[in-house]
Design a protein around this motif. Structure first.
Motif, mmCIF file in Angstrom:
data_model
loop_
_atom_site.group_PDB
_atom_site.id
_atom_site.type_symbol
_atom_site.label_atom_id
_atom_site.label_comp_id
_atom_site.label_asym_id
_atom_site.label_seq_id
_atom_site.Cartn_x
_atom_site.Cartn_y
_atom_site.Cartn_z
ATOM 1 N N SER A 135 0.796 -1.237 0.000
ATOM 2 C CA SER A 135 0.000 0.000 0.000
ATOM 3 C C SER A 135 0.822 1.278 0.000
ATOM 4 C CB SER A 135 -0.922 0.022 1.217
ATOM 5 O OG SER A 135 -1.710 -1.141 1.241
ATOM 6 N N GLN A 136 2.118 1.176 0.314
ATOM 7 C CA GLN A 136 2.910 2.399 0.497
ATOM 8 C C GLN A 136 3.761 2.728 -0.718
ATOM 9 O OE1 GLN A 136 2.138 4.129 3.157
ATOM 10 N NE2 GLN A 136 2.854 3.183 5.048
ATOM 11 N N GLN A 137 3.318 2.310 -1.876
ATOM 12 C CA GLN A 137 4.041 2.691 -3.083
ATOM 13 C C GLN A 137 3.076 2.945 -4.231
ATOM 14 O OE1 GLN A 137 6.215 -0.982 -4.619
ATOM 15 N NE2 GLN A 137 6.706 -1.161 -2.447
ATOM 16 N N LEU B 264 -4.271 -1.899 -9.082
ATOM 17 C CA LEU B 264 -3.074 -1.243 -8.533
ATOM 18 C C LEU B 264 -2.675 -0.045 -9.398
ATOM 19 C CD1 LEU B 264 -1.028 -4.433 -7.566
ATOM 20 C CD2 LEU B 264 -1.951 -2.735 -5.960
ATOM 21 N N ALA B 265 -2.706 -0.217 -10.730
ATOM 22 C CA ALA B 265 -2.310 0.878 -11.627
ATOM 23 C C ALA B 265 -3.264 2.068 -11.496
ATOM 24 C CB ALA B 265 -2.263 0.384 -13.074
ATOM 25 N N ASP B 266 -4.563 1.791 -11.286
ATOM 26 C CA ASP B 266 -5.547 2.868 -11.164
ATOM 27 C C ASP B 266 -5.461 3.566 -9.815
ATOM 28 O OD1 ASP B 266 -6.523 2.216 -13.640
ATOM 29 O OD2 ASP B 266 -8.417 1.367 -12.928
ATOM 30 N N ASN B 267 -5.269 2.783 -8.754
ATOM 31 C CA ASN B 267 -5.387 3.338 -7.400
ATOM 32 C C ASN B 267 -4.055 3.737 -6.786
ATOM 33 O OD1 ASN B 267 -8.360 3.060 -6.686
ATOM 34 N ND2 ASN B 267 -7.839 1.054 -7.530
ATOM 35 N N SER C 180 6.911 5.758 0.364
ATOM 36 C CA SER C 180 7.199 6.323 1.681
ATOM 37 C C SER C 180 8.707 6.154 1.921
ATOM 38 C CB SER C 180 6.399 5.589 2.746
ATOM 39 O OG SER C 180 6.800 4.227 2.754
ATOM 40 N N GLN C 181 9.223 6.907 2.895
ATOM 41 C CA GLN C 181 10.647 6.782 3.257
ATOM 42 C C GLN C 181 10.993 5.324 3.574
ATOM 43 O OE1 GLN C 181 13.275 9.226 4.281
ATOM 44 N NE2 GLN C 181 14.475 7.382 4.646
ATOM 45 N N ASP C 182 10.107 4.700 4.363
ATOM 46 C CA ASP C 182 10.334 3.314 4.756
ATOM 47 C C ASP C 182 10.413 2.395 3.531
ATOM 48 O OD1 ASP C 182 10.409 1.111 6.620
ATOM 49 O OD2 ASP C 182 8.350 0.683 5.968
ATOM 50 N N GLU C 183 9.562 2.644 2.528
ATOM 51 C CA GLU C 183 9.567 1.790 1.329
ATOM 52 C C GLU C 183 10.792 2.038 0.454
ATOM 53 O OE1 GLU C 183 8.079 -0.822 0.160
ATOM 54 O OE2 GLU C 183 6.791 -1.010 1.913
ATOM 55 N N TRP C 184 11.313 3.269 0.431
ATOM 56 C CA TRP C 184 12.567 3.506 -0.307
ATOM 57 C C TRP C 184 13.704 2.739 0.379
ATOM 58 C CZ3 TRP C 184 12.685 4.707 -5.100
ATOM 59 C CH2 TRP C 184 11.779 5.615 -5.673
ATOM 60 N N GLU C 185 13.664 2.709 1.728
ATOM 61 C CA GLU C 185 14.716 1.957 2.438
ATOM 62 C C GLU C 185 14.578 0.456 2.163
ATOM 63 O OE1 GLU C 185 14.655 2.988 6.610
ATOM 64 O OE2 GLU C 185 15.026 5.115 6.137
ATOM 65 N N LYS C 186 13.342 -0.023 2.158
ATOM 66 C CA LYS C 186 13.149 -1.463 1.903
ATOM 67 C C LYS C 186 13.616 -1.833 0.491
ATOM 68 C CE LYS C 186 9.995 -3.062 5.350
ATOM 69 N NZ LYS C 186 9.532 -1.901 6.153
ATOM 70 N N LEU C 187 13.466 -0.883 -0.421
ATOM 71 C CA LEU C 187 13.933 -1.130 -1.793
ATOM 72 C C LEU C 187 15.453 -1.345 -1.807
ATOM 73 C CD1 LEU C 187 13.100 -1.004 -4.940
ATOM 74 C CD2 LEU C 187 14.085 1.284 -4.851
ATOM 75 N N VAL C 188 16.171 -0.593 -0.972
ATOM 76 C CA VAL C 188 17.625 -0.769 -0.871
ATOM 77 C C VAL C 188 17.930 -2.166 -0.324
ATOM 78 C CG1 VAL C 188 19.718 0.005 0.309
ATOM 79 C CG2 VAL C 188 18.119 1.703 -0.640
ATOM 80 N N LEU D 1 5.561 9.498 -1.426
ATOM 81 C CA LEU D 1 4.307 8.776 -1.622
ATOM 82 C C LEU D 1 3.133 9.744 -1.778
ATOM 83 C CD1 LEU D 1 2.858 6.022 -1.648
ATOM 84 C CD2 LEU D 1 2.571 6.266 0.827
ATOM 85 N N LYS D 2 3.084 10.742 -0.882
ATOM 86 C CA LYS D 2 1.966 11.697 -0.917
ATOM 87 C C LYS D 2 2.358 12.922 -1.724
ATOM 88 C CE LYS D 2 -0.321 10.397 3.351
ATOM 89 N NZ LYS D 2 0.492 9.191 3.630
#
Ligand code: HEC
Ligand code: HEC
Length: 531
Positions: A56-58, A92-95, A144-152, A191-192
């Motif tokens: 949900s955070q991306q 997902l692409a729409d929302n 979100s910041q957290d999701e950018w970190e998880k991507l790393v 994200l926002k």
């Protein structure tokens, strides 16, 4: 870091599995599919604004969602039916997509434009991420910041040897990525955003109707057409296209399209027996579609398309060629619909209607020897296209696009295809200062050219790259040599090369050439999109 490693020339390779037709989707269906298929690994957060962990955070493009779902299937073991996958992708692409403005300037990866040298890449991304893929891949995501970190974390977990790859082995890659790059990405691509909030609320245009289309295919030339878009299910359309190539021959085809997120047009269309893909964006008012159309099997072979919705009012979409010469009489094609004979090309340029079709006019244009040079508007039946036509007296300079490109050997039983590259010549006149190569040069547009190759430097000449690296045809399409070692070459090297691509434009007796560099090399096994 040297200049070479700061830029990445994008290539997309051959056939791509593409987003299938979407099914009719309601938010309920999408959430239910996540609950039914994803929760064995993901969890419900209890937060209604972001109900599913990691999901949900991306926000990302339809292609990126497809790539993530593909990874869940191929690497994580997700099992999902084809029907559910289509509904999920659309949901997902729409929302959780991007606003049109958030994709601006980065659409080349969606459009699979070959040989883009990315511009304005943030420094931290250039140093940390360009080794493997485009900067647009992160620029087209919001997290979100957290999701950018998880991507790393994902990158290092998935590619443990990453820290030993070129560009990463001499820096503490993980420390920088987690402490610095991820924070900058979160600030640049949050994200926002206001743009997304506004787009979610905005009324989405209905694209059904007739469209006046102007486009280019490297092996066929410019064309004009009418695209009829007929509604099927919600956000799905049936397509018919009819028109003409510049040489007067007919073009026709049919296909189907899906619109994601209110503006992301993805179509499959068979034109004259060839299967093509369309990746367009619809404008917010629903009156323009623009993007790239390319062969499904070979996405390098394609070109930009411009379409305007047809209503009762006359519409001029394009003029070709985009230049006329002082003192000469030439034929001009004006693409559009409902055009009658009230053609105004400005002072000193006379137009006589020669023929008329549903999608274009052919006019004979006579340019006064004293007509003002420079760019002017074209107006037909009251529909005006600003800056559409340049009047010039002398061709001063030719630019070959792209200015730097890479083609890749393939075929010869190697299991991967050759990656071609293609070229066009853009002409300029000198402008008011009479000097070529200055800021006031006037762009005349694409001009027909003859194409030749030369060794780029002494090494290339010595190694006879010209003989082995490939050939260029009359349309500016370069086809590289076969893959694998070549016993005829020094140390049986492969058919790599370093060449100049030279485009020569004839302006009367005056011949003007431009050149660009072409590297022919081994295949790139990291594709821009994962199949
Ligand atoms: C079998 C386990 C499994 C299933 C089932 C699964 N996932 Fe994942 N998912 C993972 C793992 C592990 C990760 C973290 C590693 C990664 O990003 O690949 C992940 C990460 C993700 C991410 C974050 C990717 C990113 O780029 O940060 C998204 C989005 C995602 N999953 C979506 C889904 C969706 C949607 C479904 C259901 C249709 C699903 N997953 C089903 C295991 C699973
Ligand atoms: C070692 C090569 C490598 C480097 C370096 C690298 N990436 Fe990637 N990246 C990949 C590959 C391969 C994938 C595709 C993974 C998949 O889906 O199977 C990927 C996927 C991604 C995705 C899409 C993930 C998704 O599922 O939505 C993003 C965004 C991304 N990378 C951003 C970055 C950023 C930002 C950096 C620099 C901090 C970076 N990458 C550095 C190889 C790399």
């Amino acid at each position: 870091m040297n200049k070479q490693s700061m830029k990445r020339v994008l290539s997309f390779g051959g056939a791509v599995a593409f987003l299938g037709l979407a099914a009719q989707v309601s938010a309920m269906d999408g959430e239910q599919i996540i609950k039914d298929n994803c929760l064995q690994c993901h969890s419900e957060t209890g937060d209604s604004a972001a109900p599913f962990s990691r999901i949900s955070q991306q926000r990302k493009t339809p292609e990126s969602w497809q790539a993530t779902i593909n990874r869940m299937k191929t690497q994580r073991g997700l099992k999902i039916s084809k029907a559910d996958e289509k509904v999920l992708l659309k949901y997902l692409a729409d929302n959780q997509g991007l606003a049109p403005s958030e994709t601006m300037g980065l659409r080349y990866v969606l459009e699979r434009e070959p040989n883009v040298v990315e511009q304005n890449v943030p420094q931290h991304v250039a140093e940390m991420c360009l080794g493997c893929h485009s900067s647009a891949r992160s620029g087209l995501q919001r997290r979100s910041q957290d999701e950018w970190e998880k991507l790393v974390h994902f990158h290092l977990g998935q590619f443990p040897s990453l820290e030993y790859t070129a560009g990463a082995r001499n820096i503490p890659w993980f420390d920088i990525a987690i402490n610095d790059t991820s924070k900058k990405l979160a600030a640049d691509y949050p994200l926002k955003s206001q743009a997304w909030d506004d787009w979610k609320k905005a009324a989405k245009a209905d694209l059904k109707g007739d469209w006046a289309v102007s486009g280019y295919m490297p092996d066929k030339g410019e064309y004009s057409a009418t695209l009829s878009i007929m509604p099927n299910k919600k956000d799905e359309y049936i397509l018919l296209i009819n028109g003409h190539y510049a040489d007067g021959s007919k073009l026709s085809g049919s296909g189907s399209a899906v619109v994601y997120n209110g503006y992301e047009w993805r179509a499959s269309i068979i034109i004259d027996g060839r299967e093509m893909r369309q990746v367009f964006a619809a404008s917010a008012d629903g009156k323009a579609l623009s993007g790239r159309m390319f062969l499904s099997k070979e996405d390098a072979i394609g070109g930009y398309v411009n379409a305007k919705k047809v209503d009762k009012a006359p519409t001029v979409v394009a003029v070709s060629p985009t230049y006329v010469k002082r003192g000469e009489t030439t034929k001009l094609r004006i693409t559009g619909t409902n055009l009658d004979t009230n053609i105004d090309l400005g002072k000193g340029v006379k137009a006589k209607l020669m023929s008329k079709a549903n999608d274009h006019l052919i006019v004979e244009v006579t340019v006064d020897a004293k007509a003002a040079t420079g760019v002017r508007s074209v107006s037909v039946a009251g529909s005006e296209l600003a800056g559409a036509l340049a009047v010039y007296d002398k061709l001063a300079r030719v630019e070959v696009t792209p200015s730097y490109s890479i083609a890749r050997v393939g075929g010869a039983g190697a299991g991967y295809d050759k990656e071609k590259s293609l070229y066009r010549a853009v002409g300029y006149s000198a402008g008011k200062d009479g000097k070529a190569g200055t800021a006031d040069d006037v762009k005349l547009g694409f001009m027909p050219a003859t194409w030749t190759l030369q060794p780029f430097d002494e090494v290339a000449e010595h190694d006879n790259d010209l003989k082995y690296a490939g050939t260029i045809d009359a349309n500016g399409i370069f086809t590289p040599g076969g893959a694998g070692p070549n016993a005829e070459r020094k140390m049986s090297t492969n058919n790599a090369g370093n060449l100049k691509v030279i485009g020569t434009v004839a302006d009367g007796a005056n011949k003007v050439a431009g050149e660009s560099q072409l590297i022919v090399t081994a295949p790139d096994l990291v594709r821009e999109f994962i199949r």
